[in-house]
Design a protein around this motif. Structure first.
Motif, mmCIF file in Angstrom:
data_model
loop_
_atom_site.group_PDB
_atom_site.id
_atom_site.type_symbol
_atom_site.label_atom_id
_atom_site.label_comp_id
_atom_site.label_asym_id
_atom_site.label_seq_id
_atom_site.Cartn_x
_atom_site.Cartn_y
_atom_site.Cartn_z
ATOM 1 N N VAL A 1 4.299 18.199 -1.361
ATOM 2 C CA VAL A 1 4.781 16.770 -1.717
ATOM 3 C C VAL A 1 5.236 16.363 -0.276
ATOM 4 N N LEU A 2 5.999 17.149 0.358
ATOM 5 C CA LEU A 2 6.540 16.494 1.478
ATOM 6 C C LEU A 2 5.430 16.335 2.382
ATOM 7 N N LEU A 3 4.701 16.969 2.740
ATOM 8 C CA LEU A 3 3.554 16.564 3.760
ATOM 9 C C LEU A 3 2.676 15.301 3.268
ATOM 10 N N ILE B 1 1.473 9.994 -5.194
ATOM 11 C CA ILE B 1 2.165 11.448 -4.841
ATOM 12 C C ILE B 1 3.120 11.952 -5.746
ATOM 13 N N LEU B 2 3.986 11.060 -6.063
ATOM 14 C CA LEU B 2 5.030 11.630 -6.886
ATOM 15 C C LEU B 2 4.166 11.884 -8.348
ATOM 16 N N ARG B 3 3.447 11.178 -8.774
ATOM 17 C CA ARG B 3 2.872 11.379 -10.024
ATOM 18 C C ARG B 3 1.882 12.594 -10.041
ATOM 19 N N GLN B 4 0.932 12.597 -8.889
ATOM 20 C CA GLN B 4 0.108 13.708 -8.861
ATOM 21 C C GLN B 4 0.958 15.271 -8.830
ATOM 22 N N HIS B 5 2.189 15.156 -8.358
ATOM 23 C CA HIS B 5 2.731 16.576 -8.225
ATOM 24 C C HIS B 5 4.064 16.499 -9.433
ATOM 25 N N LYS C 1 0.718 -1.199 -0.076
ATOM 26 C CA LYS C 1 0.088 0.111 -0.061
ATOM 27 C C LYS C 1 0.889 1.345 -0.095
ATOM 28 N N LYS C 2 1.923 1.149 0.755
ATOM 29 C CA LYS C 2 2.674 2.259 0.810
ATOM 30 C C LYS C 2 3.435 2.725 -0.534
ATOM 31 N N HIS C 3 3.950 1.541 -1.163
ATOM 32 C CA HIS C 3 4.641 1.771 -2.453
ATOM 33 C C HIS C 3 3.791 2.514 -3.143
ATOM 34 N N HIS C 4 2.414 1.983 -3.143
ATOM 35 C CA HIS C 4 1.601 2.654 -4.258
ATOM 36 C C HIS C 4 1.260 4.150 -3.936
ATOM 37 N N GLU C 5 1.071 4.454 -2.696
ATOM 38 C CA GLU C 5 0.722 5.756 -2.272
ATOM 39 C C GLU C 5 1.972 6.756 -2.698
ATOM 40 N N SER D 1 13.699 18.377 -0.134
ATOM 41 C CA SER D 1 13.541 18.958 -1.587
ATOM 42 C C SER D 1 13.073 17.895 -2.580
ATOM 43 N N PHE D 2 11.591 17.544 -2.935
ATOM 44 C CA PHE D 2 11.223 16.400 -3.773
ATOM 45 C C PHE D 2 11.301 17.184 -5.250
ATOM 46 N N ILE D 3 11.188 18.592 -5.018
ATOM 47 C CA ILE D 3 11.436 19.413 -6.383
ATOM 48 C C ILE D 3 12.478 20.482 -6.144
#
Length: 342
Positions: free
Chosen positions: A289-291, A162-166, A154-158, A273-275
């Motif tokens: 993204v971080l949140l 999140i990465l895809r949405q942002h 489940k965490k892999h998918h989440e 920083s993810f971006i």
């Protein structure tokens, strides 16, 4: 809300001791129904914000479900602070407030644009919550749950969602930042069991700047404890200490402040920083993204028995990433070592 497909009544309305509305709770069946309702709420507010429009002075909204998992009752609650944070608005004067809206669409827009669709997962049903007090400003290990067998996939998918949405394209960088967050969480559970720092307390009690500062402090401690690396971290007290002699010795004060500035400017990097962050707008985009990723893990307890430690290592080995298998193995080994040491 009247009759028809969009009609209905709120499941629970709680009033305070003065008879004023305090909380609206919408209950859903655990699993797909709850997930669909939350997805709809993120899109257009759904039932929760329609009910909130009818009683606009209600300060809190909650989507709730419960289930029976591995021999115990597990509940899930997404709590929205439906009230304005005046300090946050003062720091961002162009943002609209809840009190300025007139319909559901505007109300949802304030939650989305001003408060970044903020919600918390604790603060109503826990044993240590006082009656008629919604939310928490302090979290402990007792607030965390163990890891269930279904958590890993489940965490892999989440994480991927999140990465895809942002639109986060740098998967290797994102994986590195996730490792940094896990290091922070391990340190936090070990050193701050009665006052956890790795927790978003919600916009009613927290700010993005304070959260990032806590993470930087945890990261410095973790890198030193587990990896023997010295990390530059300048906290508020260091600045205050440099400024204390400004009247008596302005030259020395200027020199001390400049030294701190040089360290912050040249000796640090944003380890969360993810971006790429170059300005205030990008800071808040990265904060979303971080949140999202932090909230995936904040309710789960990592330290403890062998099952937790095995989960941690297996999870990193299984995460999809362009990083080499050697790098994943190294990270896995470090995380298992840190968890075992804890």
């Amino acid at each position: 809300m009247g009759h028809g497909a969009s009609g209905g009544r709120a499941d629970i309305l709680i009033k305070d001791n003065l008879g004023k509305p305090l909380l609206i709770v919408e209950c859903k069946t655990a699993g797909n129904e709850f997930n669909r309702a939350w997805k709809k709420a993120l899109q257009d507010g759904d039932q929760l914000f329609s009910y909130a429009q009818q009683i606009s002075e209600t300060p809190f909204l909650c989507l709730y479900s419960s289930d029976f998992i591995e021999g115990s009752v597990r509940y899930q609650s997404h709590i929205i602070a439906h009230r304005d944070n005046e300090k946050y608005l003062a720091d961002n004067p162009t943002f609209k407030s809840f009190k300025s809206v007139s319909d559901v669409k505007e109300r949802v827009a304030v939650w989305r644009d001003t408060y970044k669709q903020d919600y918390t997962t604790k603060g109503i049903f826990e044993d240590n919550i006082q009656p008629y007090h919604i939310g928490k400003d302090k979290y402990t290990l007792a607030d965390l749950q163990g890891i269930s067998a279904a958590d890993q996939q489940k965490k892999h998918h989440e994480f991927a969602t999140i990465l895809r949405q942002h639109n986060v394209s740098g998967r290797e960088n994102a994986f590195d930042k996730l490792v940094n967050l896990f290091l922070c969480k391990l340190v936090d559970e070990t050193e701050n069991p009665q006052d956890l720092k790795f927790y978003w307390k919600g916009v009613a009690y927290d700010t993005h700047f304070d959260l990032l500062d806590r993470l930087q402090q945890l990261y410095q401690a973790g890198m030193g404890k587990f990896l023997g690396e010295s990390i530059t971290y300048i906290d508020k007290s260091a600045v205050q200490n440099a400024m204390r002699f400004i009247k008596q010795n302005p030259d020395a004060t200027q020199k001390a402040v400049w030294h701190l500035f040089l360290q912050q400017k040249f000796f640090t990097n944003n380890d969360f920083s993810f971006i790429d962050v170059h300005n205030e707008k990008l800071f808040y985009q990265n904060a979303e993204v971080l949140l999202g990723i932090l909230q995936m893990w904040q309710d789960i307890r990592l330290i403890g028995d062998h099952r937790h430690n095995q989960f941690l290592g297996d999870m990193f080995e299984g995460f999809p990433t362009r990083a080499s298998s050697r790098a994943r193995g190294s990270i896995s080994l470090r995380c298992r070592s840190a968890a075992s040491s804890s």
